[in-house]
Motif scaffolding. Sequence first.
Motif, PDB file in Angstrom:
ATOM      1  N   TYR A 235       0.841  -1.197   0.000  1.00 51.63           N
ATOM      2  CA  TYR A 235       0.000   0.000   0.000  1.00 51.63           C
ATOM      3  C   TYR A 235       0.875   1.245   0.000  1.00 51.63           C
ATOM      4  CZ  TYR A 235      -3.318   3.500   1.541  1.00 51.63           C
ATOM      5  OH  TYR A 235      -4.088   4.624   1.630  1.00 51.63           O
ATOM      6  N   GLY A 236       1.829   1.303   0.959  1.00 45.94           N
ATOM      7  CA  GLY A 236       2.686   2.472   1.099  1.00 45.94           C
ATOM      8  C   GLY A 236       3.453   2.782  -0.165  1.00 45.94           C
ATOM      9  N   PRO A 237       4.266   1.829  -0.680  1.00 48.31           N
ATOM     10  CA  PRO A 237       5.025   2.149  -1.889  1.00 48.31           C
ATOM     11  C   PRO A 237       4.149   2.611  -3.038  1.00 48.31           C
ATOM     12  CG  PRO A 237       5.866   0.160  -0.913  1.00 48.31           C
ATOM     13  CD  PRO A 237       4.668   0.553  -0.122  1.00 48.31           C
ATOM     14  N   PHE A 238       3.027   1.930  -3.289  1.00 48.68           N
ATOM     15  CA  PHE A 238       2.225   2.278  -4.455  1.00 48.68           C
ATOM     16  C   PHE A 238       1.643   3.675  -4.335  1.00 48.68           C
ATOM     17  CE2 PHE A 238      -0.024   1.436  -8.224  1.00 48.68           C
ATOM     18  CZ  PHE A 238      -1.241   2.057  -8.116  1.00 48.68           C
ATOM     19  N   TRP A 239       1.024   3.998  -3.188  1.00 48.90           N
ATOM     20  CA  TRP A 239       0.339   5.287  -3.115  1.00 48.90           C
ATOM     21  C   TRP A 239       1.296   6.436  -2.860  1.00 48.90           C
ATOM     22  CZ3 TRP A 239      -3.912   5.820  -5.460  1.00 48.90           C
ATOM     23  CH2 TRP A 239      -4.783   4.741  -5.577  1.00 48.90           C
TER      24      TRP A 239
END
Lengths: 298, 217
Positions: free
Chosen positions: A113-117
């Motif tokens: 979640y963190g890396p993508f957004w």
Amino acid sequence: FAEFDDAANLLAANPDATTISIDEPVEIPKNQHSRLQEPGREEDDELLGTDDSDKTELLAGQKKSAPFWTFEYYQTFFDVDTYQVLDRIKGSVFPVPGKNFVRLYIRSNPDLYGPFWICATLVFTIAVSGNLSNFFIHLGKPTYHYVPEFRKVSIAATTIYAYAWLVPLALWGFLMWRNSKVMNIVSYSFLEIVCVYGYSLFIYIPTAILWIIPQNVVRWVLVVFSLCLSGSVLVMTFWPAVRDDNRRIAVATVATILLLHALLAVGCLAYFFDAPELDIPVPIIPAHNGTTVVTKSH
Amino acid sequence: FPGLADVSISQDIPVEGEITVPVGSQSPDEDYSTLDEPVKDTIMRDLKAVGKKFVHVMYPRKSSALLRDWDLWGPLVLCVSLALMLQGGSADSKDDGGPQFAEVFVIIWFGAVVITLNSKLLGGTISFFQSLCVLGYCVLPLTVAMLVCRLVLLASAGTISFIIRLIVVGAMFGWSTLASTAFLADSQPPNRKALVVYPIFLFYFVISWMILTFTPQ
């Protein structure tokens, strides 16, 4: 019967302790002894973080047991709560000396979640800030016509997503290769490396917003500052992984990591943000044939 | 339908649908088949459903009509009209202009799909097409803002018009985000609500940015 409950809990936490269950005066020193032992044990766990790789890798293997074509497999990469994401972001911005980001925050629960957004936000932040900055720089000129420059969004997206996914892939492959040659290297899983890189890009979001300020000095100070913060997180993550290797290869690896990170920042600054105009009074130079030539320096 | 277990239905939403009880004779004359009705009735029924959903988006309150009877006609109409209105932007060279039709289309649909996948991966109980339906319908305030912007730009293109456009787009952006959050937030686990709302915020922000930076040639 509260004392029996306490004894049961302490026994569960400390199974090796010998128990004497009859006399109260004998139990009290045992309670004190175990309580003194527990903080010490936690400290050891923190310091031994880099040597826990066997255990954490086993735990990681047990977690992701669904086959990769089912939806549940991918749900395991999004098993984070709001406060966990915020903690990880905080850990990437304020590096704690001596603590490893992966061991401290990720703890064998890497999320996508963190890396993508963070990458998505960074793409749009850079594109919008670059557009705004160019608008303010060129505002007074009579020949200036505002353009939204929408193509730059796709260029920004390609660059940032390539950096956030291909560099971890290369780094992971490199670490795997060195791991096969040198036995003691701590190896991270691919997703953990992606996680570290993704969260380390967070500092560039406020940096990109502050790059709107049209002063060269301010921009370069911001570059150096954000590079120090996120670069130190990366160095502290990857130095324990390569320090047992050949000295030169270890230093070269860490230097390459930092160089690529710096290249991303400098490249985005150069491409998306026009150079600010300098406030130099315009000199009028008489040309050879008598007409005056007005020169303006950028 | 586990996600609808705690949805309260306000009183002025008509319950519609047909309850056919298969008792008695099975003769085809007694079944009401939509093949036999006039074409106008079929079209009007769908148009009325779309219109009712538009009303639900403009006055968002807790209703299950958007979620239960999802359809993608409304989002398609909104997306196409928004993409068409964003055409004709200034372009000295092709690289500097505003978004093309295909870019707007892809951003809206791909963005909605990614947000839906995100909410499902985080453990949401809403179905894929219901979420697409809600996100698409909540583009309506921004389409209205685009219309207003184009009208304002016809009148003048100075600073005053920019301030008006900024206020209108900002207000509609807030409306869209609040409307879609009102419909979607309940189907998420409570400790991950912010993780689901943030991408929706980013999605409508990007669309608002495209609307605000539209400059006619």
